[in-house]
Design an enzyme around this catalytic site. Structure first.
Site, PDB file in Angstrom:
ATOM      1  N   CYS A  92      -6.164   1.623   5.723  1.00 53.07           N
ATOM      2  CA  CYS A  92      -6.714   0.353   6.213  1.00 53.07           C
ATOM      3  C   CYS A  92      -6.079   0.071   7.580  1.00 53.07           C
ATOM      4  O   CYS A  92      -5.168   0.769   8.007  1.00 53.07           O
ATOM      5  CB  CYS A  92      -6.407  -0.771   5.211  1.00 53.07           C
ATOM      6  SG  CYS A  92      -4.724  -1.432   5.332  1.00 53.07           S
ATOM      7  N   CYS A 105      -2.198  -0.128   7.553  1.00 53.46           N
ATOM      8  CA  CYS A 105      -1.488   1.139   7.381  1.00 53.46           C
ATOM      9  C   CYS A 105      -1.699   2.058   8.583  1.00 53.46           C
ATOM     10  O   CYS A 105      -0.796   2.810   8.963  1.00 53.46           O
ATOM     11  CB  CYS A 105      -1.941   1.804   6.092  1.00 53.46           C
ATOM     12  SG  CYS A 105      -1.482   0.837   4.635  1.00 53.46           S
ATOM     13  N   HIS A 156       0.845  -1.188   0.000  1.00 54.14           N
ATOM     14  CA  HIS A 156       0.000   0.000   0.000  1.00 54.14           C
ATOM     15  C   HIS A 156       0.885   1.245   0.000  1.00 54.14           C
ATOM     16  O   HIS A 156       1.987   1.226   0.579  1.00 54.14           O
ATOM     17  CB  HIS A 156      -0.909   0.013   1.232  1.00 54.14           C
ATOM     18  CG  HIS A 156      -2.029  -0.980   1.176  1.00 54.14           C
ATOM     19  ND1 HIS A 156      -3.050  -1.030   2.104  1.00 54.14           N
ATOM     20  CD2 HIS A 156      -2.295  -1.962   0.272  1.00 54.14           C
ATOM     21  CE1 HIS A 156      -3.887  -2.001   1.793  1.00 54.14           C
ATOM     22  NE2 HIS A 156      -3.452  -2.585   0.689  1.00 54.14           N
ATOM     23  N   GLU A 175       0.846   3.906   1.662  1.00 52.99           N
ATOM     24  CA  GLU A 175       1.267   4.397   2.990  1.00 52.99           C
ATOM     25  C   GLU A 175       2.464   3.619   3.518  1.00 52.99           C
ATOM     26  O   GLU A 175       3.398   4.194   4.089  1.00 52.99           O
ATOM     27  CB  GLU A 175       0.133   4.243   4.017  1.00 52.99           C
ATOM     28  CG  GLU A 175      -1.152   4.976   3.677  1.00 52.99           C
ATOM     29  CD  GLU A 175      -2.160   4.079   2.998  1.00 52.99           C
ATOM     30  OE1 GLU A 175      -1.800   3.415   1.993  1.00 52.99           O
ATOM     31  OE2 GLU A 175      -3.311   4.034   3.456  1.00 52.99           O
TER      32      GLU A 175
END
Lengths: 143, 143
Positions: A77, A80, A47, A49
């Site tokens: 999410c 993260c 991801h 992040e």
């Protein structure tokens, strides 16, 4: 958020879910930025992040990002969100809310757990319409 | 769990919080194993589970680990729990419970959120005493 949106748009062009993330220090200097690399890396944990946080800490050679802001186009999410906590990020700024996958204002609400050791400040809904429109356009085109 | 314990012991010898993780496929073949690398990498997200999951997926060249078991000596934190969900791991087996930092049976309880897209089966408390003793000894020695 403009830079994060750029990374999100670039991600969409690569066929990735359009999410972009930027880590800035107390002076507003960009330490790292990233777009989603889940498909490119065949890595569901890649991801934006996670990539930006890791790169920012590595770039500085320091474990914590206590003076930093993580700006991301979509509500993080739970993975993260917890990573932002582990890196001790000062503030998380996000664009679109994510009732289906978010872990800050929705779902597991990671920062709200009594056992969360470090809860960053949270500002959600920044340029929400643009961030959400990017995601909607991406998924509409795939249907 | 024996292999995960070995990795946890090796982590302790490197000065890392002693947590080890192993990913095995449906046949019980070890796809990846890792110990904590938070201190070595100065990376707060370098938890044993994240490293083992990423290595297992990369080693196979596949995004998902749907037939796999993640075995770890300590209850995963919310980041690692969500990662197990994102990699679609079939089962998470862990040793010691972690009321302070865990995100499976404690805290954010990531798999219990209605919005959790994939909740692995969970078996906690496997060789709990040994896993917990390692952690206790590590922290006692640091005090």
């Amino acid at each position: 958020m403009e830079l994060a949106l750029e990374d999100a748009r670039a991600a969409a062009e690569r066929g990735e879910v359009p999410v972009g993330a930027v880590v800035t220090d107390a002076a507003g200097v960009v330490l790292a930025r990233a777009g989603n690399l889940v498909e490119a890396g065949q890595d569901p944990a890649a991801h934006a992040e996670m990539l930006a946080l890791r790169a920012a800490a590595r770039g500085r050679g320091r474990k914590y990002l206590a003076d930093c802001v993580l700006t991301v186009t979509l509500e993080p999410c739970p993975m993260c969100a917890q990573a932002a906590s582990l890196y001790r990020v000062k503030r998380v700024v996000f664009g679109a809310y994510d009732p289906k996958g978010g872990g800050v204002e929705h779902g597991a609400r990671v920062f709200a757990a009594a056992s969360c050791h470090h809860a960053p400040e949270v500002v959600g809904g920044v340029r929400e319409a643009e961030c959400a429109a990017l995601l909607r356009a991406f998924f509409a085109a795939r249907r």
